[in-house]
Design an enzyme around this catalytic site. Structure first.
Site, mmCIF file in Angstrom:
data_model
loop_
_atom_site.group_PDB
_atom_site.id
_atom_site.type_symbol
_atom_site.label_atom_id
_atom_site.label_comp_id
_atom_site.label_asym_id
_atom_site.label_seq_id
_atom_site.Cartn_x
_atom_site.Cartn_y
_atom_site.Cartn_z
ATOM 1 N N ASP A 80 0.823 -1.212 0.000
ATOM 2 C CA ASP A 80 0.000 0.000 0.000
ATOM 3 C C ASP A 80 0.854 1.258 0.000
ATOM 4 O OD1 ASP A 80 0.778 -0.909 2.577
ATOM 5 O OD2 ASP A 80 -0.668 0.429 3.531
ATOM 6 N N GLU A 138 -0.783 -1.892 5.214
ATOM 7 C CA GLU A 138 0.072 -1.902 6.406
ATOM 8 C C GLU A 138 0.018 -0.549 7.119
ATOM 9 O OE1 GLU A 138 3.283 -0.980 8.943
ATOM 10 O OE2 GLU A 138 3.156 -0.099 6.945
#
Length: 404
Positions: A80, A138
């Site tokens: 991400d 995350e």
């Protein structure tokens, strides 16, 4: 065989760079990853791995079954990006306004895909299996790791390894540490409801600005006066918002911040003490408080045996002088959920390089790292897989001989 695998990895370097830069130009925010997991799944599928998508939400896993029986090793990367405008002057600058890979997750993904390709080419010789975990979200609580673990990404896994590139350490440096390496990361929000009025008549109001100011100072006493000095904790107020006019006392104020700890007892105590401080401070001024405390990731605890293994391998690969013993840091990482489930360790891999302007900290608009760090991550992962599988294969063989 290891040197042959490293040679294969080095031949893949340009392909890994292409993957990393494609991801860098097309970043996706946490919990909004759509194309990134598709790219990862397609790559792993083309390698002939057993691929699962939608793991825990948006995660992807690939299972590489070795040609011989043995243990199962998991390797993890995250993919991400962050809500930051990319300000670098490079050809692979983000094409998405206000979104960029400012933490190196694109590099982690590309490195792990390279490792998957190399190991898939020798699957028949592997004495065990490898699970490639590509994790979403995350950066944002509750993160992707927890839901991926709950969805079974570690089923049958015996050990896990993770790595994070660091723009704060020079390229070529490997950071290891037994025990706690990243802290628990919690957040809090306090809404103070007062009674607004004219700035010239404060006696007719309940001023949430004054109350909030007192509260900010009182919260700081929790760590300095209520936490054991030999233990570590941080209570940080990140924002204090209230009012908009110079002669107006507002109705309410909002305070938000973060708490970082390692010890679960300290974590529990701080949450309890914060609630008491908020209530007593606001009650003393006649205001009403709404306190919300959200628990984030647990602390990352590196298992000693696997940390020693990684230190030994890193020393062999890069030299003793390039392997540093890290201090614990107050940043959070949801790799914690994996090592709470199975043994493992999380290491840092240097990526700073002034020659290419890769000197900015993580989450900075000009963040970048030396892409050769992908090779260092790849070599560490390959070494860890081969070392662990061969050790347990040898142990099993010895046991069988003894029983015979």
């Amino acid at each position: 065989m290891q040197e042959q695998l490293f040679a294969k990895l080095e031949k893949l370097y340009s392909e890994m760079v292409d993957i990393r830069r494609d991801l860098h130009m097309n970043p996706e925010l946490s919990f909004q990853e759509v194309n990134t997991p598709k790219k990862v799944a397609t790559f792993l599928t083309n390698l002939g791995l057993e691929v699962k998508t939608g793991v825990g939400g948006r995660g992807v896993t690939g299972l590489l079954r070795g040609g011989k029986p043995g243990k199962t090793v998991a390797l993890r990367a995250d993919f991400d990006a962050l809500p930051i405008q990319d300000e670098k002057d490079v050809e692979y600058k983000s094409k998405v306004p206000g979104v960029m890979h400012a933490c190196g997750h694109d590099l982690h993904t590309a490195a792990l895909l390279g490792v998957a390709k190399v190991l898939s080419e020798v699957r028949d010789e592997l004495e065990g299996n490898v699970v490639f975990i590509h994790q979403f979200a995350e950066e944002v609580i509750p993160g992707g790791a927890k839901s991926m673990v709950e969805d079974g990404c570690l089923e049958g896994v015996d050990v896990i390894f993770g790595a994070h590139v660091s723009s704060m350490h020079p390229y070529g440096i490997i950071g290891v540490k037994e025990g706690y390496i990243c802290a628990c990361g919690d957040t809090f929000e306090i809404e103070i409801q007062g009674r607004g009025g004219h700035g010239a008549t404060p006696h007719l109001t309940v001023d949430p600005v004054v109350t909030g100011s007192q509260l900010v100072m009182n919260l700081q006493q929790i760590v300095s006066r209520r936490v054991d000095p030999v233990k570590t904790a941080v209570v940080t107020v990140g924002a204090f918002n209230s009012g908009s006019g110079f002669n107006v006392i507002p109705d309410k104020a909002t305070i938000i911040g973060t708490v970082r700890t390692f010890d679960e007892e300290v974590r529990d105590m701080i949450e309890e003490q914060m609630e008491q401080v908020v209530e007593s401070t606001c009650k003393g001024s006649g205001a009403v408080a709404n306190f919300k405390y959200t628990r984030g990731y647990p602390a990352v605890w590196n298992h000693p045996e696997e940390t020693k293994r990684m230190e030994k391998l890193a020393t062999s690969l890069f030299g003793e002088s390039n392997v540093h013993h890290m201090e614990a840091m107050m940043g959070m990482e949801d790799f914690a959920y994996y090592v709470k489930k199975v043994p493992g360790t999380f290491v840092w891999v240097g990526g700073a390089n002034p020659e290419i302007n890769a000197t900015y900290p993580h989450h900075h608009p000009k963040f970048d790292v030396d892409e050769r760090a992908m090779l260092d991550i790849g070599k560490l992962f390959i070494s860890a897989v081969m070392d662990y599988l061969s050790e347990h294969s040898s142990a099993q063989s010895s046991l069988v001989m003894q029983e015979s």
